[in-house]
Design an enzyme around this catalytic site. Structure first.
Site, PDB file in Angstrom:
ATOM      1  N   ASP A 124     -29.598 -62.708  16.808  1.00 14.80           N
ATOM      2  CA  ASP A 124     -30.247 -61.670  15.989  1.00 14.80           C
ATOM      3  C   ASP A 124     -31.302 -62.275  15.062  1.00 14.80           C
ATOM      4  O   ASP A 124     -31.148 -63.398  14.579  1.00 14.80           O
ATOM      5  CB  ASP A 124     -29.168 -60.956  15.163  1.00 14.80           C
ATOM      6  CG  ASP A 124     -29.702 -59.675  14.546  1.00 14.80           C
ATOM      7  OD1 ASP A 124     -30.722 -59.139  15.024  1.00 14.80           O
ATOM      8  OD2 ASP A 124     -29.096 -59.210  13.560  1.00 14.80           O
TER       9      ASP A 124
ATOM     10  N   ARG B  68     -37.474 -59.785  12.800  1.00 17.07           N
ATOM     11  CA  ARG B  68     -37.813 -60.130  11.405  1.00 17.07           C
ATOM     12  C   ARG B  68     -38.607 -61.431  11.349  1.00 17.07           C
ATOM     13  O   ARG B  68     -39.571 -61.563  10.607  1.00 17.07           O
ATOM     14  CB  ARG B  68     -36.519 -60.260  10.574  1.00 17.07           C
ATOM     15  CG  ARG B  68     -36.010 -58.941  10.045  1.00 17.07           C
ATOM     16  CD  ARG B  68     -34.607 -59.084   9.525  1.00 17.07           C
ATOM     17  NE  ARG B  68     -33.646 -59.205  10.607  1.00 17.07           N
ATOM     18  CZ  ARG B  68     -32.423 -59.703  10.472  1.00 17.07           C
ATOM     19  NH1 ARG B  68     -32.002 -60.144   9.309  1.00 17.07           N
ATOM     20  NH2 ARG B  68     -31.599 -59.759  11.510  1.00 17.07           N
TER      21      ARG B  68
ATOM     22  N   HIS C   5     -39.595 -62.517  19.542  1.00 17.46           N
ATOM     23  CA  HIS C   5     -38.806 -62.622  20.782  1.00 17.46           C
ATOM     24  C   HIS C   5     -39.237 -63.851  21.576  1.00 17.46           C
ATOM     25  O   HIS C   5     -38.418 -64.560  22.141  1.00 17.46           O
ATOM     26  CB  HIS C   5     -38.965 -61.360  21.627  1.00 17.46           C
ATOM     27  CG  HIS C   5     -38.370 -60.135  20.973  1.00 17.46           C
ATOM     28  ND1 HIS C   5     -37.080 -60.126  20.485  1.00 17.46           N
ATOM     29  CD2 HIS C   5     -38.879 -58.905  20.717  1.00 17.46           C
ATOM     30  CE1 HIS C   5     -36.813 -58.945  19.959  1.00 17.46           C
ATOM     31  NE2 HIS C   5     -37.897 -58.186  20.075  1.00 17.46           N
TER      32      HIS C   5
ATOM     33  N   LEU D 169     -22.310 -75.348  33.962  1.00 16.15           N
ATOM     34  CA  LEU D 169     -22.259 -74.367  32.861  1.00 16.15           C
ATOM     35  C   LEU D 169     -22.512 -72.992  33.451  1.00 16.15           C
ATOM     36  O   LEU D 169     -23.414 -72.817  34.263  1.00 16.15           O
ATOM     37  CB  LEU D 169     -23.367 -74.688  31.839  1.00 16.15           C
ATOM     38  CG  LEU D 169     -23.691 -73.591  30.812  1.00 16.15           C
ATOM     39  CD1 LEU D 169     -22.538 -73.417  29.827  1.00 16.15           C
ATOM     40  CD2 LEU D 169     -24.966 -73.918  30.033  1.00 16.15           C
TER      41      LEU D 169
HETATM   42  C1  FPP Z   1     -32.237 -59.387  18.483  1.00 18.76           C
HETATM   43  O1  FPP Z   1     -33.186 -59.580  17.475  1.00 18.76           O
HETATM   44  C2  FPP Z   1     -32.714 -59.934  19.736  1.00 18.76           C
HETATM   45  C3  FPP Z   1     -32.902 -59.209  20.874  1.00 18.76           C
HETATM   46  C4  FPP Z   1     -32.624 -57.766  20.972  1.00 18.76           C
HETATM   47  C5  FPP Z   1     -33.432 -59.841  22.090  1.00 18.76           C
HETATM   48  C6  FPP Z   1     -32.967 -61.220  22.375  1.00 18.76           C
HETATM   49  C7  FPP Z   1     -33.954 -61.872  23.246  1.00 18.76           C
HETATM   50  C8  FPP Z   1     -34.322 -63.175  23.192  1.00 18.76           C
HETATM   51  C9  FPP Z   1     -33.680 -64.171  22.332  1.00 18.76           C
HETATM   52  C10 FPP Z   1     -35.427 -63.678  24.032  1.00 18.76           C
HETATM   53  C11 FPP Z   1     -35.258 -63.374  25.457  1.00 18.76           C
HETATM   54  C12 FPP Z   1     -34.076 -63.990  26.056  1.00 18.76           C
HETATM   55  C13 FPP Z   1     -33.965 -64.287  27.355  1.00 18.76           C
HETATM   56  C14 FPP Z   1     -32.730 -64.905  27.862  1.00 18.76           C
HETATM   57  C15 FPP Z   1     -35.080 -64.046  28.293  1.00 18.76           C
HETATM   58  P1  FPP Z   1     -33.823 -58.308  16.763  1.00 18.76           P
HETATM   59  O2  FPP Z   1     -35.063 -57.950  17.483  1.00 18.76           O
HETATM   60  O3  FPP Z   1     -32.783 -57.227  16.674  1.00 18.76           O
HETATM   61  O4  FPP Z   1     -34.155 -58.882  15.348  1.00 18.76           O
HETATM   62  P2  FPP Z   1     -34.209 -58.074  13.982  1.00 18.76           P
HETATM   63  O5  FPP Z   1     -32.795 -57.818  13.574  1.00 18.76           O
HETATM   64  O6  FPP Z   1     -34.892 -59.033  13.078  1.00 18.76           O
HETATM   65  O7  FPP Z   1     -35.002 -56.821  14.222  1.00 18.76           O
END
Ligand code: FPP
Length: 224
Positions: free
Chosen positions: A12, A16, A29, A122
């Site tokens: 998460d 931000r 991202h 893994l």
């Molecule tokens: C949450 O942060 C993250 C996600 C919903 C997406 C996770 C994706 C990645 C780490 C990159 C892609 C991964 C792969 C394996 C291709 P948020 O956007 O909810 O953050 P916030 O709470 O700051 O809004």
């Protein structure tokens, strides 16, 4: 010292981080993907056999279309460019969640799983369009349909995580303390670590610090 076989992560804080550093959630991202690579490497170094990453929840569809598309493009490019290397490193990829994406992406996900199915170093479980309540409801429906007794063993048979041991450790970055519909059944006895840092800022050092703390935690499982 506790054995560590399975780490699950709620990654998460991308949005931000992106807004703060690049004025764009999507840039967060993209940066988050670098952390994914670092954590995979470190997981192998630590001889951990299962890594489950929450990449997209059933609730994430409520985000703006532009962000959702960006995330799936990122995933598509990641798999296209990295799957051969992951395969060489003997990593098995498994998708948990419902694969109801575009035909192209579904094919790519299926091909990536198939290519790596025999790997044993893994196992990465990528949670995509995953929601724990849906997973449980589906398991109960299957039990009913197949006239099976309702017990723990049978419920686990119908979960997406069948044959995967429960996580020993859950890490959530981003300074938020909730489970967000992630592995609600499987996390029953996991040790939970909430990390203040946003996912793109999470380093190998942070990861190893948590692993060390986990290994020295007394796990009671209800005993004293
Ligand atoms: C949450 O942060 C993250 C996600 C919903 C997406 C996770 C994706 C990645 C780490 C990159 C892609 C991964 C792969 C394996 C291709 P948020 O956007 O909810 O953050 P916030 O709470 O700051 O809004």
């Amino acid at each position: 010292m506790n054995p560590l076989n399975h780490v699950a992560i709620i990654m998460d804080g991308n949005g931000r981080w992106g807004l703060k550093n690049k004025n764009s959630r999507n840039a967060g991202h993209k940066a988050g993907l670098n952390t994914v690579e670092k954590v995979i490497k470190e997981t192998i170094k630590n001889k951990i056999k299962f890594l489950t990453l929450y990449a997209f929840s059933t609730e994430n569809w409520k985000r703006p279309k532009k962000e959702v598309n960006f995330l799936f493009n990122l995933l598509e490019n990641f798999l296209k460019s990295r799957i051969d290397d992951l395969n060489k490193k003997k990593i098995k990829l498994k998708i948990i969640g419902v694969k109801n994406f575009s035909k192209n992406l579904n094919n790519l996900l299926n091909a990536s799983e198939k290519k790596t199915v025999k790997n044993k170093k893994l196992q990465i479980n990528l949670a995509l369009n995953y929601g724990s309540k849906f997973e449980l409801l589906n398991a109960f429906k299957e039990l009913k349909k197949n006239r099976k007794t309702i017990n723990e063993k049978n419920i686990e048979k119908y979960l997406q995580t069948t044959n995967i041991p429960d996580p020993d450790l859950l890490i959530r970055t981003g300074n938020t303390k909730r489970l967000s519909n992630f592995l609600l059944w499987q996390l029953a006895y996991s040790e939970i670590f909430f990390e203040k840092k946003l996912w793109p800022d999470f380093t190998e050092k942070d990861y190893n610090k948590i692993i060390k703390k986990f290994k020295n935690t007394k796990r009671n499982y209800g005993r004293i």
